[in-house]
Write an enzyme that holds these catalytic residues in place. Structure first.
Site, PDB file in Angstrom:
ATOM      1  N   CYS A   1      16.627 -13.784 -12.306  1.00  0.00           N
ATOM      2  CA  CYS A   1      17.321 -15.039 -12.638  1.00  0.00           C
ATOM      3  C   CYS A   1      18.027 -15.580 -11.393  1.00  0.00           C
ATOM      4  CB  CYS A   1      18.304 -14.826 -13.786  1.00  0.00           C
ATOM      5  SG  CYS A   1      19.655 -13.698 -13.417  1.00  0.00           S
TER       6      CYS A   1
ATOM      7  N   ASP B   1      23.533   0.133 -19.671  1.00  0.00           N
ATOM      8  CA  ASP B   1      24.351  -0.886 -19.019  1.00  0.00           C
ATOM      9  C   ASP B   1      25.544  -0.201 -18.361  1.00  0.00           C
ATOM     10  OD1 ASP B   1      24.374  -4.216 -19.509  1.00  0.00           O
ATOM     11  OD2 ASP B   1      26.187  -3.349 -18.652  1.00  0.00           O
TER      12      ASP B   1
ATOM     13  N   ASP C   1      15.932  -6.418 -16.490  1.00  0.00           N
ATOM     14  CA  ASP C   1      16.487  -7.773 -16.595  1.00  0.00           C
ATOM     15  C   ASP C   1      17.876  -7.793 -15.951  1.00  0.00           C
ATOM     16  OD1 ASP C   1      16.799 -10.423 -17.268  1.00  0.00           O
ATOM     17  OD2 ASP C   1      17.411 -10.023 -19.328  1.00  0.00           O
TER      18      ASP C   1
ATOM     19  N   ARG D   1      11.507 -11.561 -25.513  1.00  0.00           N
ATOM     20  CA  ARG D   1      11.838 -10.410 -26.368  1.00  0.00           C
ATOM     21  C   ARG D   1      10.791 -10.244 -27.472  1.00  0.00           C
ATOM     22  NH1 ARG D   1      17.467 -11.635 -24.866  1.00  0.00           N
ATOM     23  NH2 ARG D   1      17.578 -13.374 -26.325  1.00  0.00           N
TER      24      ARG D   1
ATOM     25  N   PHE E   1      19.973  -2.833 -17.858  1.00  0.00           N
ATOM     26  CA  PHE E   1      20.864  -4.003 -17.809  1.00  0.00           C
ATOM     27  C   PHE E   1      20.864  -4.664 -19.189  1.00  0.00           C
ATOM     28  CE2 PHE E   1      18.699  -3.460 -13.710  1.00  0.00           C
ATOM     29  CZ  PHE E   1      19.770  -3.257 -12.856  1.00  0.00           C
TER      30      PHE E   1
END
Length: 280
Positions: A252, A159, A212, A121, A137
């Site tokens: 991830c 989101d 992300d 970030r 996201f």
């Protein structure tokens, strides 16, 4: 890190302690909170020793356990969630990279907040001066708020979760001082794929996009579909980036290797007719 900072203290396998994740939160009232996960039998056996060490080192005001992850059951352990020691209000406001964020230790994803992305970030913030940013996201709006603090001209944080968007709006209000004259940030509740399609039809583009997403694959059988998903998502993002723009893209998914992911991203660039290079 400074005393009044929030950061991931223990990174599990990356710190040589598989199954142990510890986040250290410093709230605006000056309290230290720990959010902890015991995810393997090995660390569960040493639970008391670990807790004593953390209390001695961190002197926490509160410790919240988030060992409510399915992988514990694979180790023959029961799921556990709740305060260890005195109960506190699980809704706290923390500082990270100079911005304020609401964190819910009890209901937030995983340990309550993704402190493992703290440094990324910060990099985003360093590249956002005068740019128009799309943060997908977004979860808490953290990437978008870091972009705003770095001088972004405008930020759209997206989101699909109404609860997440409500948190983003709360965080925007907390950080109103970041909104310089003529600079804006808005939260949008929408499916990211649908929004990217709409922006394509409208011809709307951005200077910097953050992708992300949650894990696309949690086991080997889902690898093929996950890679297709990453190609599709990144291709749609490349279509929305202006020439010379920047894409911050993440995976991830445990079973997706670095090479898998890199190939998926470069394939997405080729599908979109874009030439790309890795900056970071």
């Amino acid at each position: 890190y400074k005393e009044a900072d929030s950061y991931r203290l223990v990174f599990g396998e990356s710190d040589g302690i598989p199954g142990l994740v510890v986040d250290r939160y410093y709230d605006v009232e000056g309290h230290v909170f720990l959010s902890i996960q015991f995810l393997s039998l090995a660390v569960e056996i040493f639970r008391e020793e670990i807790l004593l060490a953390l209390e001695s080192l961190c002197h926490p005001f509160g410790i919240f356990e988030r060992s409510d992850v399915h992988v514990r059951q694979l180790e023959g352990l029961e799921l556990q969630k709740g305060w260890i020691g005195p109960e506190r209000n699980p809704r706290i406001a923390i500082g990270e990279n100079g911005i304020l964020l609401k964190v819910d230790l009890e209901r937030g994803q995983k340990t309550g907040y993704f402190l493992d992305q703290k440094e990324n970030r910060r990099v985003v913030a360093s590249l956002c001066q005068g740019r128009r940013v799309l943060d997908t996201f977004t979860h808490t709006g953290a990437f978008g708020l870091n972009a705003l603090s770095g001088g972004a001209k405008s930020v759209v944080a997206v989101d699909i979760s109404p609860e997440a968007v409500a948190t983003v709006e709360e965080n925007i209000a907390l950080n109103k001082a970041l909104c310089k004259e003529g600079h804006t940030m808005e939260a949008v509740c929408c499916d990211v794929f649908a929004l990217l399609r709409r922006y394509r039809e409208e011809g709307r583009q951005f200077d910097l996009i953050v992708l992300d997403p949650p894990a696309f694959a949690k086991h080997k059988d889902a690898l093929r579909n996950a890679l297709q998903g990453y190609r599709k998502l990144n291709a749609k993002a490349f279509e929305k980036i202006k020439p010379g723009g920047i894409l911050f893209t993440f995976s991830c998914s445990q079973v997706v290797t670095k090479d898998n992911f890199r190939t998926a991203v470069f394939t997405a660039a080729a599908m979109s007719g874009r030439r790309v290079r890795i900056l970071h």
